[in-house]
Write a protein that holds these residues in place. Structure first.
Motif, PDB file in Angstrom:
ATOM      1  N   GLN A   1     -33.411  67.718 -21.040  1.00  0.00           N
ATOM      2  CA  GLN A   1     -32.180  67.256 -21.670  1.00  0.00           C
ATOM      3  C   GLN A   1     -31.255  66.577 -20.667  1.00  0.00           C
ATOM      4  N   SER A   2     -31.129  67.175 -19.497  1.00  0.00           N
ATOM      5  CA  SER A   2     -30.189  66.631 -18.511  1.00  0.00           C
ATOM      6  C   SER A   2     -30.574  65.219 -18.114  1.00  0.00           C
ATOM      7  N   LYS A   3     -31.832  64.951 -17.931  1.00  0.00           N
ATOM      8  CA  LYS A   3     -32.258  63.635 -17.478  1.00  0.00           C
ATOM      9  C   LYS A   3     -32.098  62.591 -18.565  1.00  0.00           C
ATOM     10  N   VAL A   4     -32.547  62.951 -19.773  1.00  0.00           N
ATOM     11  CA  VAL A   4     -32.470  61.990 -20.869  1.00  0.00           C
ATOM     12  C   VAL A   4     -31.028  61.742 -21.275  1.00  0.00           C
ATOM     13  N   VAL A   5     -30.306  62.850 -21.484  1.00  0.00           N
ATOM     14  CA  VAL A   5     -28.929  62.713 -21.947  1.00  0.00           C
ATOM     15  C   VAL A   5     -28.048  62.102 -20.872  1.00  0.00           C
ATOM     16  N   ASN A   6     -28.171  62.584 -19.650  1.00  0.00           N
ATOM     17  CA  ASN A   6     -27.314  62.076 -18.576  1.00  0.00           C
ATOM     18  C   ASN A   6     -27.562  60.604 -18.294  1.00  0.00           C
ATOM     19  N   HIS A   7     -28.801  60.169 -18.410  1.00  0.00           N
ATOM     20  CA  HIS A   7     -29.096  58.748 -18.198  1.00  0.00           C
ATOM     21  C   HIS A   7     -28.387  57.902 -19.251  1.00  0.00           C
ATOM     22  N   ALA A   8     -28.463  58.326 -20.494  1.00  0.00           N
ATOM     23  CA  ALA A   8     -27.796  57.573 -21.561  1.00  0.00           C
ATOM     24  C   ALA A   8     -26.274  57.657 -21.435  1.00  0.00           C
ATOM     25  N   VAL A   9     -25.802  58.870 -21.084  1.00  0.00           N
ATOM     26  CA  VAL A   9     -24.344  59.033 -20.926  1.00  0.00           C
ATOM     27  C   VAL A   9     -23.842  58.199 -19.758  1.00  0.00           C
ATOM     28  N   TRP A  10     -24.593  58.133 -18.672  1.00  0.00           N
ATOM     29  CA  TRP A  10     -24.175  57.345 -17.516  1.00  0.00           C
ATOM     30  C   TRP A  10     -24.101  55.857 -17.867  1.00  0.00           C
ATOM     31  N   ASN A  11     -25.086  55.360 -18.600  1.00  0.00           N
ATOM     32  CA  ASN A  11     -25.035  53.959 -19.031  1.00  0.00           C
ATOM     33  C   ASN A  11     -23.829  53.709 -19.939  1.00  0.00           C
ATOM     34  N   LEU A  12     -23.588  54.663 -20.849  1.00  0.00           N
ATOM     35  CA  LEU A  12     -22.420  54.526 -21.721  1.00  0.00           C
ATOM     36  C   LEU A  12     -21.123  54.581 -20.930  1.00  0.00           C
ATOM     37  N   LEU A  13     -21.084  55.478 -19.932  1.00  0.00           N
ATOM     38  CA  LEU A  13     -19.872  55.608 -19.117  1.00  0.00           C
ATOM     39  C   LEU A  13     -19.577  54.330 -18.349  1.00  0.00           C
ATOM     40  N   LYS A  14     -20.609  53.686 -17.829  1.00  0.00           N
ATOM     41  CA  LYS A  14     -20.400  52.424 -17.123  1.00  0.00           C
ATOM     42  C   LYS A  14     -19.846  51.366 -18.064  1.00  0.00           C
ATOM     43  N   GLY A  15     -20.393  51.325 -19.275  1.00  0.00           N
ATOM     44  CA  GLY A  15     -19.877  50.356 -20.243  1.00  0.00           C
ATOM     45  C   GLY A  15     -18.439  50.642 -20.634  1.00  0.00           C
ATOM     46  N   ILE A  16     -18.155  51.923 -20.893  1.00  0.00           N
ATOM     47  CA  ILE A  16     -16.776  52.289 -21.253  1.00  0.00           C
ATOM     48  C   ILE A  16     -15.825  52.012 -20.095  1.00  0.00           C
ATOM     49  N   GLY A  17     -16.264  52.322 -18.853  1.00  0.00           N
ATOM     50  CA  GLY A  17     -15.415  52.080 -17.697  1.00  0.00           C
ATOM     51  C   GLY A  17     -15.082  50.609 -17.525  1.00  0.00           C
ATOM     52  N   ALA A  18     -16.093  49.751 -17.648  1.00  0.00           N
ATOM     53  CA  ALA A  18     -15.843  48.316 -17.511  1.00  0.00           C
ATOM     54  C   ALA A  18     -14.930  47.801 -18.620  1.00  0.00           C
ATOM     55  N   ALA A  19     -15.228  48.220 -19.845  1.00  0.00           N
ATOM     56  CA  ALA A  19     -14.394  47.769 -20.968  1.00  0.00           C
ATOM     57  C   ALA A  19     -12.964  48.305 -20.849  1.00  0.00           C
ATOM     58  N   SER A  20     -12.827  49.569 -20.395  1.00  0.00           N
ATOM     59  CA  SER A  20     -11.487  50.152 -20.251  1.00  0.00           C
ATOM     60  C   SER A  20     -10.691  49.447 -19.163  1.00  0.00           C
ATOM     61  N   ALA A  21     -11.361  49.101 -18.047  1.00  0.00           N
ATOM     62  CA  ALA A  21     -10.659  48.395 -16.974  1.00  0.00           C
ATOM     63  C   ALA A  21     -10.154  47.039 -17.443  1.00  0.00           C
ATOM     64  N   ILE A  22     -11.038  46.301 -18.135  1.00  0.00           N
ATOM     65  CA  ILE A  22     -10.617  44.996 -18.647  1.00  0.00           C
ATOM     66  C   ILE A  22      -9.498  45.160 -19.664  1.00  0.00           C
ATOM     67  N   GLY A  23      -9.657  46.134 -20.558  1.00  0.00           N
ATOM     68  CA  GLY A  23      -8.613  46.375 -21.554  1.00  0.00           C
ATOM     69  C   GLY A  23      -7.306  46.807 -20.943  1.00  0.00           C
ATOM     70  N   LEU A  24      -7.371  47.651 -19.892  1.00  0.00           N
ATOM     71  CA  LEU A  24      -6.147  48.116 -19.234  1.00  0.00           C
ATOM     72  C   LEU A  24      -5.404  46.954 -18.577  1.00  0.00           C
ATOM     73  N   VAL A  25      -6.164  46.089 -17.884  1.00  0.00           N
ATOM     74  CA  VAL A  25      -5.530  44.930 -17.248  1.00  0.00           C
ATOM     75  C   VAL A  25      -4.913  44.014 -18.297  1.00  0.00           C
TER      76      VAL A  25
END
Length: 501
Positions: free
Chosen positions: A177-201
């Motif tokens: 679970q940790s590998k599968v879920v964390n891999h997907a969560v990490w990809n999602l987190l990168k997308g959310i982080g990039a979108a949030s940074a652009i949105g914040l600016v």
């Protein structure tokens, strides 16, 4: 160069930037909360997705392998051999996602009797320690296991039964679970982080523009108030900028206050001007009559009383003249704009004010000139030096003049007792006399420094004071510099005396 104490004070961050910063922090906090909720929801969804994928693998095994086993048994193979063949085939063509694996245990075979897909997650080795206990239970069940490396493993156990209903083996499909879920969560987190940074600016930029546009009338009011403070022009008004919201009503209220202040100052100026004009003639008449009476008085006490009365009338006359000068300066009395040599004016001011003075030091560069009125500059410096002599208690006095950019700074310093912090902010106010000044010089009227300030401002300059109790006082006059020119000359005798000083 900065004018006045308020201009020298450190400016705070503009209000628009502070409001935009608060707005940006609120947006960032909102994005963090939203990202946290999204990640938690995604983690739960992915965990459910892992169960769905494992269940699909188990159903694929149950649908395809038993049919193949029946066909092989009908063709003459033993049940065990048929199970092994179909299991190997199923493991070969089944697709396993990253982190997924399977273990098939077939009974009635010599060890090792375990079959696993090639290239998939090594599930058997991950749970090797307690694999026998997991495979020998005949019930189908979801399991939460712990791998040798500490990874959480989600597994589904499905028994394999022979035609008689007896357990012939076990299918175990699982995924880390940790590998599968964390891999997907990490990809999602990168997308959310990039979108949030652009949105914040983007949100911060829009917020800053909106805040500055909203606060623009307030900023214009601030500049207008500073202009009124620097120029003492109470005729200016703030209203007429933007809608009648809170800022508009504030501007209207400030304008009403400015109007009342302007009327009060105009009334005061009219009173001072009228009173001064009206007092000059009666005082001149009274002085003339006292002088005539003094000619007929023969007794020494009578002559002394007449002399005291005439001296007091002269003092009142000087006060009236000072009030008239202030009234004229308030009305915009023009002053000369000549190139004035500072050294000559300082010398004559010293001659006028240094009676009874002690140690005096003069440091003035030759041919250093200011743009102004020579007579009025002489009046200002004479007043400052007289104050230094009067209140310095025979302490050393220093008069310096030096260029500083496009200006000339003239300083009059003494090492006297200094001015108290309570009196220092009010020394340039009209008719203000501190407690020490009233006791040391009861004859003063509190107009000298007010006149000096008005004269210096009329020459487009400014005057500052710095004082420390027990250390001394320094008055600084700052005026625009000018090229040397022969526009003001003292008499030769006074020039020699000034040089001797």
């Amino acid at each position: 160069m900065k004018r006045g104490r308020s201009m020298r004070a450190k400016r705070a961050m503009p209000l628009s930037l502070r409001v935009a910063s608060i707005y940006a922090m609120l947006v960032a906090a909102t994005l963090l909360v939203a990202a946290g909720l999204a990640l938690q929801f995604t983690r739960n969804q992915l965990s459910g997705q892992v169960d769905t994928q494992l269940k699909a693998l188990a159903m694929s095994f149950q649908q395809k392998v038993p049919e193949g086993v029946k066909t092989r048994v009908a063709s003459g193979q033993t049940f065990t051999a048929a199970v092994v063949s179909e299991t190997v085939n199923w493991l070969g063509y089944s697709s396993f996602f990253e982190g997924q694996g399977a273990v098939v245990a077939v009974r009635n075979l010599p060890p090792p009797n375990l079959f696993q897909p090639k290239g998939a997650y090594d599930l058997g080795n991950a749970i090797k320690a307690y694999l026998p206990g997991v495979l020998n239970v005949p019930q189908a069940k979801w399991l939460n296991l712990k791998g040798q490396t500490g990874a959480s493993i989600r597994a589904l156990r499905v028994p394999i039964n022979d035609p008689n209903g007896h357990m012939a083996g076990t299918l175990l499909v699982g995924a880390t679970q940790s590998k599968v879920v964390n891999h997907a969560v990490w990809n999602l987190l990168k997308g959310i982080g990039a979108a949030s940074a652009i949105g914040l600016v983007f949100a911060t930029a829009l917020g800053l523009v909106a805040v500055r546009r909203t606060l623009r009338p307030l900023e214009e009011m601030s500049h207008e108030v500073e202009s009124i403070q620097e120029t003492d022009d109470l005729s200016k008004r703030l209203s007429g900028r933007g809608p009648r919201d809170e800022v508009g009503r504030l501007a209207e209220g400030f304008d009403r206050m400015l109007g009342r202040l302007q009327e009060a100052f105009l009334s005061q100026r009219r009173f001072l001007s009228d009173a001064s004009h009206e007092l000059r003639t009666p005082m001149t008449v009274v002085r003339g009559q006292l002088e005539l009476l003094a000619m007929d008085v023969e007794s020494l006490p009578g002559r002394r009383s007449m002399s005291i009365a005439i001296e007091e009338l002269d003092r009142m006359g000087r006060i009236v003249e000072d009030l008239l000068l202030l009234a004229r300066l308030d009305e915009g009395m023009p002053l000369a704009r000549d190139s004035v040599e500072v050294e000559l004016v300082v010398g004559e001011a010293l001659l006028r004010a240094m009676l009874g003075a002690g140690d005096v030091r003069v440091q003035v560069l030759p041919e250093l000139c200011i743009l102004g009125d020579a007579d009025r500059l002489l009046q200002v410096l004479t007043n400052l030096i007289t104050n230094a002599v009067r209140h310095g208690r025979n302490a050393p006095i220093t008069v310096t003049a030096r260029p500083e950019g496009d200006y000339v700074r003239i300083e009059v310093s003494d090492l006297g007792p200094g001015i108290s912090p309570e009196d220092l902010p009010h020394v340039f106010e009209r008719l203000y006399r501190g407690s020490k000044a009233r006791s040391e010089s009861p004859g003063g009227a509190g107009l000298g420094l007010a006149i000096a300030l008005s004269l210096v401002k009329a020459m487009d300059g400014w005057i500052d004071v710095d004082s420390t109790l027990g250390v001394g006082t320094t008055f600084t006059v700052t005026l625009r510099s000018a090229p040397p020119a022969v526009s003001y000359r003292m008499p030769v005798k006074q020039r020699r005396e000034a040089t001797a000083l």
